[in-house]
Scaffold this active site. Structure first.
Site, PDB file in Angstrom:
ATOM      1  N   PHE A   1      39.532  36.513  41.779  1.00  9.94           N
ATOM      2  CA  PHE A   1      39.395  36.608  40.317  1.00  9.94           C
ATOM      3  C   PHE A   1      40.696  37.006  39.632  1.00  9.94           C
ATOM      4  O   PHE A   1      40.874  36.783  38.438  1.00  9.94           O
ATOM      5  CB  PHE A   1      38.266  37.582  39.947  1.00  9.94           C
ATOM      6  CG  PHE A   1      38.705  38.988  39.647  1.00  9.94           C
ATOM      7  CD1 PHE A   1      38.961  39.891  40.659  1.00  9.94           C
ATOM      8  CD2 PHE A   1      38.863  39.408  38.334  1.00  9.94           C
ATOM      9  CE1 PHE A   1      39.370  41.183  40.378  1.00  9.94           C
ATOM     10  CE2 PHE A   1      39.267  40.701  38.041  1.00  9.94           C
ATOM     11  CZ  PHE A   1      39.522  41.593  39.062  1.00  9.94           C
ATOM     12  N   LYS A   2      41.625  37.589  40.383  1.00  3.68           N
ATOM     13  CA  LYS A   2      42.874  38.038  39.764  1.00  3.68           C
ATOM     14  C   LYS A   2      43.660  36.872  39.157  1.00  3.68           C
ATOM     15  O   LYS A   2      44.509  37.064  38.300  1.00  3.68           O
ATOM     16  CB  LYS A   2      43.709  38.817  40.768  1.00  3.68           C
ATOM     17  CG  LYS A   2      43.057  40.161  41.096  1.00  3.68           C
ATOM     18  CD  LYS A   2      43.922  41.040  41.974  1.00  3.68           C
ATOM     19  CE  LYS A   2      43.310  42.432  42.128  1.00  3.68           C
ATOM     20  NZ  LYS A   2      42.028  42.417  42.852  1.00  3.68           N
ATOM     21  N   ASP A   3      43.360  35.648  39.601  1.00  5.92           N
ATOM     22  CA  ASP A   3      44.009  34.471  39.016  1.00  5.92           C
ATOM     23  C   ASP A   3      43.759  34.358  37.508  1.00  5.92           C
ATOM     24  O   ASP A   3      44.633  33.908  36.774  1.00  5.92           O
ATOM     25  CB  ASP A   3      43.489  33.188  39.674  1.00  5.92           C
ATOM     26  CG  ASP A   3      44.019  33.003  41.089  1.00  5.92           C
ATOM     27  OD1 ASP A   3      45.132  33.480  41.386  1.00  5.92           O
ATOM     28  OD2 ASP A   3      43.313  32.381  41.900  1.00  5.92           O
TER      29      ASP A   3
ATOM     30  N   LEU B   1      46.267  36.670  36.067  1.00  3.35           N
ATOM     31  CA  LEU B   1      47.665  36.462  36.471  1.00  3.35           C
ATOM     32  C   LEU B   1      48.179  35.066  36.163  1.00  3.35           C
ATOM     33  O   LEU B   1      49.381  34.820  36.252  1.00  3.35           O
ATOM     34  CB  LEU B   1      47.847  36.815  37.942  1.00  3.35           C
ATOM     35  CG  LEU B   1      48.020  38.331  38.129  1.00  3.35           C
ATOM     36  CD1 LEU B   1      47.821  38.746  39.572  1.00  3.35           C
ATOM     37  CD2 LEU B   1      49.384  38.793  37.618  1.00  3.35           C
TER      38      LEU B   1
END
Ligand SMILES: *Cc1c(COP(=O)(O)O)cnc(C)c1O
Length: 493
Positions: A111-113, A116
């Site tokens: 999910f950090k995409d 980021l």
């Protein structure tokens, strides 16, 4: 919209400056002076518009020093063609009362995409707005997920360079392979001998080194980080909560969210969405055996003096949840003195107890519980047996805690399980949960990927399937003490 520090030392800061700076000079976190509210017209629009339009609208509420054209450009760059489909996040209906929100269809399968992919664009635009004629050099120490997501976000973004340090003994085979095969003209990846703390301390030493800072300034560079306390990482996460709550709600019904939580960034974005007026009910804070937040939400006492467990959900193995500071600031009515007091106690003794006002506000908003590894495995198996749906180990924690919530609270509200990683990102943990008898035959992580694919009847996501045949592009290894000269050589080029 002005930003200020949660500790009172800075105020009247533009959003561009807050994004460039990351951490405030008094070590506090930047927060918006007020939380913008969405009109009923806007909420109705968000229920049906596409993801990119939703992001443009939410970003424009918080980034008032950006022109709409600037925002449109950042959003388009972040979300056009970078995720599996244009909807960016995908909702899977399990029952009339339960959905899974998959946040992991970006380039690194976590999910950090979502954040980021946006941060690098916001940062470059912020430098232009603040007339900082400099290149940003991002330094990241990673325990796995963040490094790869940051590399994919900053790769080939003009005006930026990124250097990622990972512990040679501390990331999985797949995580390492994802990083050392990273393409892009402005990226570097370097192994550090030792564990995550060694890598993290090496990077902290570089930031604190006057010589390195001087060299960076002389080269018109600005050293910065991409970690989750940056406002530019939190803001993009608000979008999917507002959008999902609006899309699922009818007749003002409030939607619960169950969030697997580590640094308190993702669930805090849910709180901001609620404050903006999205129809959100209970926020269910799910932890693993590192259950410092469970205790805090139940008792009002935050105490990090406890054993640190390595669990099946490593991205939640955290004892200091930095973003909690922002919640305390909101719930204390922006009392920077009170927040500074808690943070000073945390630094000094590892413990603080909040006021009765904050305690009852926290209780009203959140439900908290945790799952041991065994309970998480049972949850993963249960989800598969009930719905033939395979989730990763972090999402498994959220589903397990959701079941505990149902058993205790008998709440009939519709709930969304927030899914933070593809099951293929943590294939061994997932297999150990629903096919333990098959784990003996695994020779490496790649055979785990293909076995999982066979058993789950889904295919390995594209970013992971070609990994073992990709060429290795980054082979440097350094000792922790060599990080300074490594960065100096990059700046000197
Ligand atoms: C980072 C991460 C989390 C924790 O999110 P926070 O914002 O730190 O609470 C949960 N699951 C996965 C897979 C992650 O990578």
């Amino acid at each position: 919209m002005e930003y200020q520090s949660t500790r009172g030392g800075q105020s009247g800061i533009s959003s561009a400056r807050a994004i460039i700076t990351g951490l405030a000079s008094d070590k506090g976190l930047f927060v918006p002076k007020t939380i913008p509210e969405l009109s009923s017209y806007e909420l109705a629009k968000l229920a049906s518009c596409g993801y990119i339009d939703a992001a443009k609208l939410i970003f424009s509420k918080f980034l008032t020093d950006f022109s709409q054209a600037d925002i449109d450009e950042c959003v388009k760059g972040a979300y056009s063609g970078t995720f599996r489909c244009d909807e960016i996040t995908e909702s899977v209906r399990l029952t009339a009362k339960l959905d899974v929100l998959e946040l992991w269809h970006g380039p690194t399968c976590a999910f950090k995409d979502v954040a980021l992919q946006a941060l690098p664009r916001l940062m470059v635009k912020s430098l232009q707005l603040e007339k900082e004629n400099k290149k940003v050099v991002i330094l990241v120490a990673t325990s796995g997920d963040t490094g790869k997501a940051a590399l994919e976000g900053f790769k080939d973004v003009d005006g930026t360079e990124i250097v990622v340090f990972y512990p040679r003994e501390g990331v999985s085979e797949i995580q390492r392979r994802q990083m050392i095969t990273q393409e892009g003209a402005n990226v570097r990846v370097c192994a550090v001998e030792g564990n995550f703390d060694d890598a993290q301390n090496a990077v902290k030493t570089v930031f604190a080194d006057a010589g390195t800072q001087k060299l960076a300034a002389a080269r018109a560079c600005l050293l910065s980080s991409a970690n989750s306390i940056n406002w530019g990482r939190l803001l993009p996460q608000i979008v999917y909560y507002v959008k999902t709550a609006c899309a699922l709600s009818s007749d003002g019904e409030r939607i619960n969210f169950a969030v697997p939580t580590g640094n308190f960034g993702n669930i805090l974005a849910c709180y901001y969405a609620l404050r903006m007026g999205a129809p959100i009910g209970k926020m269910i804070c799910a932890s693993n055996a590192n259950n410092v937040l469970t205790d805090f939400i139940r008792t009002g006492v935050y105490d990090r003096n406890r054993h640190f467990f390595k669990t099946l959900s490593p991205s939640m193995d955290i004892l200091i949840s930095s973003n909690l500071e922002r919640l305390l600031y909101e719930l204390s009515g922006h009392d920077a003195k009170e927040v500074s007091g808690y943070m000073a106690q945390l630094a000094e003794s590892g413990r603080y107890e909040v006021s009765d006002e904050i305690k009852s506000a926290v209780n009203e908003l959140f439900f908290a519980d945790f799952c041991s590894d065994l309970e998480t495995q049972r949850a993963i198996r249960g989800l598969f047996e009930s719905f033939e749906y395979v989730c990763d180990t972090h999402t498994g924690v959220a589903y397990g805690v959701y079941n505990k919530y149902l058993a205790q609270c008998h709440d009939g509200a519709r709930t969304v399980i927030v899914s933070t990683a593809s099951p293929y990102k943590f294939p061994r943990g997932v297999l150990a949960a629903f096919a333990p008898e098959r784990c003996g035959e695994l020779s490496d992580d790649y055979s785990a990927l293909s076995l999982l694919s066979t058993l789950a009847h889904t295919s390995v996501p594209a970013p992971l399937s070609g990994l073992s045949s990709k060429p290795v592009l980054h082979e440097s290894t350094i000792k922790p003490g060599e990080a300074k000269s490594y960065v100096a050589s990059i700046l000197g080029e």
